[in-house]
Design a protein around this motif. Structure first.
Motif, mmCIF file in Angstrom:
data_model
loop_
_atom_site.group_PDB
_atom_site.id
_atom_site.type_symbol
_atom_site.label_atom_id
_atom_site.label_comp_id
_atom_site.label_asym_id
_atom_site.label_seq_id
_atom_site.Cartn_x
_atom_site.Cartn_y
_atom_site.Cartn_z
ATOM 1 N N TYR A 117 6.642 -1.269 -4.204
ATOM 2 C CA TYR A 117 6.297 -0.569 -3.640
ATOM 3 C C TYR A 117 5.155 0.075 -4.565
ATOM 4 O O TYR A 117 5.329 0.138 -5.910
ATOM 5 C CB TYR A 117 7.086 1.066 -3.607
ATOM 6 C CG TYR A 117 8.702 0.684 -3.663
ATOM 7 C CD1 TYR A 117 9.255 0.824 -2.416
ATOM 8 C CD2 TYR A 117 9.659 0.680 -4.535
ATOM 9 C CE1 TYR A 117 10.273 0.267 -1.643
ATOM 10 C CE2 TYR A 117 10.422 -0.005 -3.936
ATOM 11 C CZ TYR A 117 10.779 0.476 -2.373
ATOM 12 O OH TYR A 117 12.702 -0.620 -2.287
ATOM 13 N N GLN A 118 3.839 0.673 -3.885
ATOM 14 C CA GLN A 118 3.146 1.712 -4.698
ATOM 15 C C GLN A 118 3.122 2.939 -5.352
ATOM 16 O O GLN A 118 3.656 4.139 -3.883
ATOM 17 C CB GLN A 118 1.583 1.570 -3.419
ATOM 18 C CG GLN A 118 0.813 1.799 -4.595
ATOM 19 C CD GLN A 118 -0.985 2.224 -3.773
ATOM 20 O OE1 GLN A 118 -0.960 1.332 -3.171
ATOM 21 N NE2 GLN A 118 -1.303 3.522 -3.175
ATOM 22 N N GLN A 119 3.846 3.177 -6.277
ATOM 23 C CA GLN A 119 4.085 4.466 -6.555
ATOM 24 C C GLN A 119 2.267 5.672 -6.708
ATOM 25 O O GLN A 119 2.651 6.377 -6.451
ATOM 26 C CB GLN A 119 4.134 5.116 -7.945
ATOM 27 C CG GLN A 119 4.527 5.692 -8.773
ATOM 28 C CD GLN A 119 5.340 5.344 -9.858
ATOM 29 O OE1 GLN A 119 4.947 4.745 -11.262
ATOM 30 N NE2 GLN A 119 5.918 6.492 -10.467
ATOM 31 N N ASP A 120 1.116 4.697 -7.045
ATOM 32 C CA ASP A 120 0.596 5.765 -6.895
ATOM 33 C C ASP A 120 -0.606 4.686 -6.934
ATOM 34 O O ASP A 120 -0.418 2.814 -7.049
ATOM 35 C CB ASP A 120 -0.207 6.391 -7.923
ATOM 36 C CG ASP A 120 0.528 5.595 -9.806
ATOM 37 O OD1 ASP A 120 -0.424 4.254 -9.787
ATOM 38 O OD2 ASP A 120 0.716 6.072 -10.470
ATOM 39 N N GLN A 121 -2.033 4.942 -7.706
ATOM 40 C CA GLN A 121 -3.508 3.859 -7.354
ATOM 41 C C GLN A 121 -3.152 3.142 -8.557
ATOM 42 O O GLN A 121 -4.275 2.218 -8.348
ATOM 43 C CB GLN A 121 -4.556 4.602 -7.186
ATOM 44 C CG GLN A 121 -5.031 5.723 -5.631
ATOM 45 C CD GLN A 121 -4.996 4.400 -5.005
ATOM 46 O OE1 GLN A 121 -5.841 3.415 -4.694
ATOM 47 N NE2 GLN A 121 -4.743 4.835 -3.488
ATOM 48 N N THR A 181 1.020 -0.872 -0.079
ATOM 49 C CA THR A 181 -0.222 0.081 0.431
ATOM 50 C C THR A 181 0.872 1.022 -0.092
ATOM 51 O O THR A 181 1.896 1.771 0.176
ATOM 52 C CB THR A 181 -1.525 0.451 1.100
ATOM 53 O OG1 THR A 181 -0.470 0.289 1.790
ATOM 54 C CG2 THR A 181 -2.087 -1.398 1.367
ATOM 55 N N ALA A 182 0.396 1.790 0.255
ATOM 56 C CA ALA A 182 1.198 3.222 0.373
ATOM 57 C C ALA A 182 1.561 3.568 1.412
ATOM 58 O O ALA A 182 2.564 4.524 1.839
ATOM 59 C CB ALA A 182 -0.303 4.644 0.364
ATOM 60 N N ASP A 183 1.509 3.314 2.321
ATOM 61 C CA ASP A 183 2.114 3.167 3.761
ATOM 62 C C ASP A 183 2.671 1.937 3.771
ATOM 63 O O ASP A 183 3.507 1.559 4.850
ATOM 64 C CB ASP A 183 0.808 3.072 4.886
ATOM 65 C CG ASP A 183 -0.093 3.529 4.484
ATOM 66 O OD1 ASP A 183 0.555 5.374 4.583
ATOM 67 O OD2 ASP A 183 -1.385 4.120 4.804
ATOM 68 N N PRO A 193 5.705 9.432 1.270
ATOM 69 C CA PRO A 193 6.126 9.253 0.563
ATOM 70 C C PRO A 193 7.386 11.214 0.995
ATOM 71 O O PRO A 193 7.249 11.475 1.598
ATOM 72 C CB PRO A 193 5.125 10.903 -0.089
ATOM 73 C CG PRO A 193 3.854 10.332 0.507
ATOM 74 C CD PRO A 193 4.117 10.037 1.820
ATOM 75 N N ILE A 201 9.264 8.004 -3.160
ATOM 76 C CA ILE A 201 9.173 6.926 -2.487
ATOM 77 C C ILE A 201 10.595 6.658 -1.087
ATOM 78 O O ILE A 201 11.406 6.549 -1.921
ATOM 79 C CB ILE A 201 8.787 5.770 -2.655
ATOM 80 C CG1 ILE A 201 7.364 6.207 -3.789
ATOM 81 C CG2 ILE A 201 8.136 4.680 -1.141
ATOM 82 C CD1 ILE A 201 7.039 5.366 -3.578
#
Length: 304
Positions: free
Chosen positions: A61-65, A38-40, A131, A136
């Motif tokens: 890593y999650q870059q975006d949705q 996730t973003a976290d 972020p 990231i």
């Protein structure tokens, strides 16, 4: 080490995986649970052969949705990253996934030292992610003691000075890494032969035993549940003339392991656990070898 240090890692590549099927596509291939990215929270995992042997390890890593970023081994002239990219494309089939090599758009950076996580305002939790400018920052998903990994768009290294970090070199980072017992892809794990659990993937959060099927799962699960781990990748200290990588470690006339890497006066070696008792006198060439077991390593109980 009290100060915060950073080192760009030019031996890393970055691949973007985007599209509506990106999670299900990777979920059936890699050893970790992609649904937890996730973003976290970022993760660590591996792609195996169908027989369960090591091919590639990487950070996710999650870059975006809509997109994930994979930080993977680049290899000489980009050969390892190209092979990994080709392998992903081979399994893509009809999945609604787009694969893009974005290595030239990012710097992969390791931030380490006792103050690293504080400087980045990250908690002491492996994989914790947030972020950083247009990039990231993530606590290393394997082990928070090694610090953090940062992906920044090219030409934004000034962000490191902004957090009070001092540039170091890769040699210093790798000495720290091997002291902690962390593998670095094919440098220490033999392609098409290494087994994840011999290289710490369970303790380092690189394999999920509840996620369901993925390529190579059967051997990995069997190794765990049948207690088949007889070797482990462990840190060593070398006293005397440094042997070459690949040199056998001997306990008398019995082979006790193989040196996989050397950094400074230490390194990592794949050790036969039954041959490193308290009375073991280990040598490699003309050097004396001492094996260390990091606190995070869970060795099997010795046979009664």
């Amino acid at each position: 080490m009290s100060e915060t240090l950073y080192t760009p890692l030019p031996d890393r590549a970055v691949i973007r995986v985007s599209g509506p099927d990106r999670i299900s596509f990777l979920q059936g291939l890699v050893s970790n649970d992609i649904e937890k990215i996730t973003a976290d929270h970022s993760g660590y995992g591996a792609l195996l052969t169908p027989q369960g042997k090591f091919l590639f390890d990487f950070f996710i890593y999650q870059q975006d949705q809509d997109s994930l970023l994979i930080d993977c081994e680049r290899g000489e002239d980009g050969a390892r990253a190209a092979e990994f990219y080709k392998k992903l494309r081979m399994y893509k089939l009809r999945a609604k996934v787009e694969l893009t090599d974005v290595t030239e758009s990012y710097d992969v950076i390791t931030v380490f030292g006792d103050g690293a996580l504080t400087a980045l305002n990250l908690p002491d939790t492996a994989g914790a992610t947030a972020p950083l400018a247009d990039g990231i920052k993530a606590v290393d998903p394997r082990l928070s003691l090694i610090g953090a990994r940062v992906l920044l768009p090219k030409n934004e290294l000034a962000q490191m000075a902004a957090i009070g970090a001092t540039e170091s070199d890769a040699a210093t980072y790798h000495q720290r890494r091997v002291t902690l017992g962390l593998p670095n892809g094919s440098e220490e794990m033999e392609i098409d032969r290494a087994i994840l659990l011999e290289n710490g993937f369970e303790e380092l959060g690189g394999v999920d035993f509840k996620k369901g099927c993925y390529m190579g799962q059967e051997l990995t699960a069997r190794t765990k549940y049948r207690g088949l781990v007889r070797k482990r990748l462990l840190p060593i200290t070398i006293i005397g003339p440094a042997p070459e990588t690949g040199t056998a470690i001997m306990n008398g006339d019995k082979e006790a392991g193989i040196i996989r890497s050397i950094h400074g006066n230490g390194g990592l070696a794949l050790i036969r656990l039954e041959r490193i008792g308290n009375d073991a006198e280990l040598t490699a060439g003309d050097a004396k070898i001492t094996v260390h077991v990091p606190d995070w390593v869970n060795l099997p109980e010795p046979a009664a």
